[in-house]
Design a protein around this motif. Structure first.
Motif, PDB file in Angstrom:
ATOM      1  N   SER A 129       0.841  -1.197   0.000  1.00 17.38           N
ATOM      2  CA  SER A 129       0.000   0.000   0.000  1.00 17.38           C
ATOM      3  C   SER A 129       0.875   1.246   0.000  1.00 17.38           C
ATOM      4  CB  SER A 129      -0.912   0.024   1.230  1.00 17.38           C
ATOM      5  OG  SER A 129      -1.726  -1.125   1.288  1.00 17.38           O
ATOM      6  N   LEU A 130       0.587   2.161  -0.923  1.00 16.11           N
ATOM      7  CA  LEU A 130       1.285   3.438  -0.978  1.00 16.11           C
ATOM      8  C   LEU A 130       0.516   4.456  -0.159  1.00 16.11           C
ATOM      9  CD1 LEU A 130       2.131   3.625  -4.800  1.00 16.11           C
ATOM     10  CD2 LEU A 130       3.585   2.785  -2.951  1.00 16.11           C
ATOM     11  N   LYS A 131       1.084   4.844   0.971  1.00 22.36           N
ATOM     12  CA  LYS A 131       0.469   5.878   1.793  1.00 22.36           C
ATOM     13  C   LYS A 131       1.095   7.223   1.456  1.00 22.36           C
ATOM     14  CE  LYS A 131      -0.907   2.958   5.630  1.00 22.36           C
ATOM     15  NZ  LYS A 131      -2.298   3.412   5.580  1.00 22.36           N
ATOM     16  N   GLU A 132       0.665   8.249   2.141  1.00 27.26           N
ATOM     17  CA  GLU A 132       1.166   9.593   1.848  1.00 27.26           C
ATOM     18  C   GLU A 132       2.658   9.713   2.108  1.00 27.26           C
ATOM     19  OE1 GLU A 132       0.600  13.402   0.352  1.00 27.26           O
ATOM     20  OE2 GLU A 132      -0.854  11.775   0.520  1.00 27.26           O
ATOM     21  N   VAL A 144       3.722   0.488   2.946  1.00 24.63           N
ATOM     22  CA  VAL A 144       3.419  -0.528   3.944  1.00 24.63           C
ATOM     23  C   VAL A 144       3.111  -1.853   3.255  1.00 24.63           C
ATOM     24  CG1 VAL A 144       1.852  -1.213   5.803  1.00 24.63           C
ATOM     25  CG2 VAL A 144       2.562   1.172   5.583  1.00 24.63           C
ATOM     26  N   VAL A 145       3.637  -2.941   3.818  1.00 15.81           N
ATOM     27  CA  VAL A 145       3.365  -4.289   3.324  1.00 15.81           C
ATOM     28  C   VAL A 145       2.673  -5.075   4.429  1.00 15.81           C
ATOM     29  CG1 VAL A 145       4.369  -6.463   2.543  1.00 15.81           C
ATOM     30  CG2 VAL A 145       5.277  -4.295   1.692  1.00 15.81           C
ATOM     31  N   VAL A 191       8.403  -0.569   4.306  1.00 15.44           N
ATOM     32  CA  VAL A 191       9.542  -0.854   3.441  1.00 15.44           C
ATOM     33  C   VAL A 191      10.023   0.450   2.806  1.00 15.44           C
ATOM     34  CG1 VAL A 191       8.796  -3.196   2.966  1.00 15.44           C
ATOM     35  CG2 VAL A 191       8.053  -1.353   1.458  1.00 15.44           C
ATOM     36  N   THR A 192      11.276   0.435   2.399  1.00 15.78           N
ATOM     37  CA  THR A 192      11.896   1.630   1.826  1.00 15.78           C
ATOM     38  C   THR A 192      12.003   1.487   0.318  1.00 15.78           C
ATOM     39  OG1 THR A 192      13.196   1.950   3.838  1.00 15.78           O
ATOM     40  CG2 THR A 192      13.919   3.126   1.862  1.00 15.78           C
ATOM     41  N   PHE A 193      11.513   2.474  -0.405  1.00 16.97           N
ATOM     42  CA  PHE A 193      11.627   2.475  -1.853  1.00 16.97           C
ATOM     43  C   PHE A 193      13.072   2.794  -2.233  1.00 16.97           C
ATOM     44  CE2 PHE A 193      10.800   4.418  -6.122  1.00 16.97           C
ATOM     45  CZ  PHE A 193      10.259   3.277  -6.702  1.00 16.97           C
TER      46      PHE A 193
END
Length: 354
Positions: free
Chosen positions: A59-62, A66-67, A83-85
């Motif tokens: 999930s892409l939050k602001e 999050v996984v 997690v870190t992009f």
């Protein structure tokens, strides 16, 4: 005692281990690192993982990515991991284009746009965009998907809508290059009036929902890309979706293409339909659908919580439907779902580079 052969160790034993454990075993020796990285082993491991009831939801939050663990369609509590992009960019500038065999295809939307292949499990990534993206990438209209060809080469399909023209291009992981494909002649699907969904892979085809809601009663199309012939065609919409306004969203259940249809016809109704043998079949109809206003839009969707299924419409609403025993058991087998801010994925060792 008979000595266990290497094939038995790698193909029958180690291929059954979780992806992160396989990655750790690569450090045993150079030989093990090689054997655990061969296309054959990666294929066998991905196939075994694909049969598991355990998935991951990204999930892409602001301000974070999050996984969560998804087991038989259910969101497991207290499993969230941040997690870190791999690039220094706020998640709000990211958009998910597709999910396939453990890889996530994302667009970085800045003053110039970039396309990234990312395996969130192994943390491996590759920037695959070329100069074309800095000139023509549309912030809202571009879409795509992923697939393996007959030579086990990972391909990335990218569809761009710019100045009323649809341009389709495909990237080869092996060749590290793009080439242009022929799109259908005589269509207006590149117009700004049309909205393209993320692509979803099912049975050697990638499906896109292309809708025009600006001109009533609304035009709806399903564009199909055949990964074998690399050709495009139009698939008719199910009759259940000929109500305006309504919106359909793709997902696969037990490796079959499905559409969840949310429509507003006096009341909020959600239908689940399946495409099989060239026909659309209604599987379930959920009459007790309602909008959940406290949920963050387009996040943690297509999951089961407390015998309720959370789905998302095109307008960004989170819709909740109550499941009976039959629908609960059926939806537990969701394989894949792609949305702009969330996607299911498998923990594999599939690499974004050759």
């Amino acid at each position: 005692m008979e000595r266990v052969g290497d094939d038995m160790i790698f193909e029958e034993i180690l291929s059954r281990l979780p992806a992160k454990v396989v990655c750790r075993f690569k450090s045993v020796s150079k030989q093990w690192c090689y054997e655990l990285s061969t296309p054959k082993f990666v294929f066998i491991h991905a196939r075994r993982v694909g049969n598991s009831i355990k998935k991951k939801l990204l999930s892409l939050k602001e301000n974070s990515i999050v996984v969560d663990d998804i087991v038989a369609g259910n969101l497991e509590e207290d499993t969230s991991e941040t997690v870190t992009f791999p690039y220094d960019v706020e998640p709000s500038f990211l958009s998910i284009i597709g999910s396939f065999n453990g890889l996530i295809l994302l667009c970085i939307k800045r003053s110039y746009n970039e396309l990234v292949l990312w395996n969130p499990t192994t943390r491996h990534f590759k920037m695959i965009s070329d100069e074309y993206f800095s000139r023509y990438f549309g912030r809202n209209s571009d879409t795509g998907g992923m697939y393996f060809d007959e030579h086990n080469d990972l391909k990335v399909l990218h569809i761009n809508c710019y100045w009323d023209v649809v341009t389709a291009r495909v990237y080869s992981r092996h060749n590290e290059s793009w080439r242009k494909l022929n799109f259908m002649n005589g269509t207006q699907l590149g117009s700004n009036f049309y909205s393209w969904s993320p692509g979803i892979y099912s049975d050697k085809k990638i499906y896109f929902m292309v809708s025009n809601y600006w001109i009533p009663p609304g035009e709806r199309n399903i564009v199909v890309f055949d990964v074998i012939s690399e050709s495009f065609s139009i698939l008719r919409f199910p009759e259940h979706m000929e109500v305006n306004p309504c919106q359909g969203q793709f997902l696969t259940i037990s490796n079959k293409l499905h559409v969840i249809v949310v429509q507003y016809a006096g009341e909020l109704i959600a239908d689940l339909v399946k495409y099989e043998h060239d026909e659309w079949i209604k599987v379930f109809s959920f009459n007790r659908a309602r909008i959940v206003h406290h949920m963050e839009t387009q996040e943690r969707t297509n999951i089961i919580q407390n015998n309720k299924w959370l789905i998302t419409s095109i307008w960004g609403d989170t819709v909740e439907v109550v499941l009976c025993n039959d629908s609960f058991n059926y939806i537990q087998h969701v394989d894949n779902y792609n949305g702009p801010k969330g996607a299911l994925f498998l923990e594999t060792i599939v690499s974004p580079f050759d």
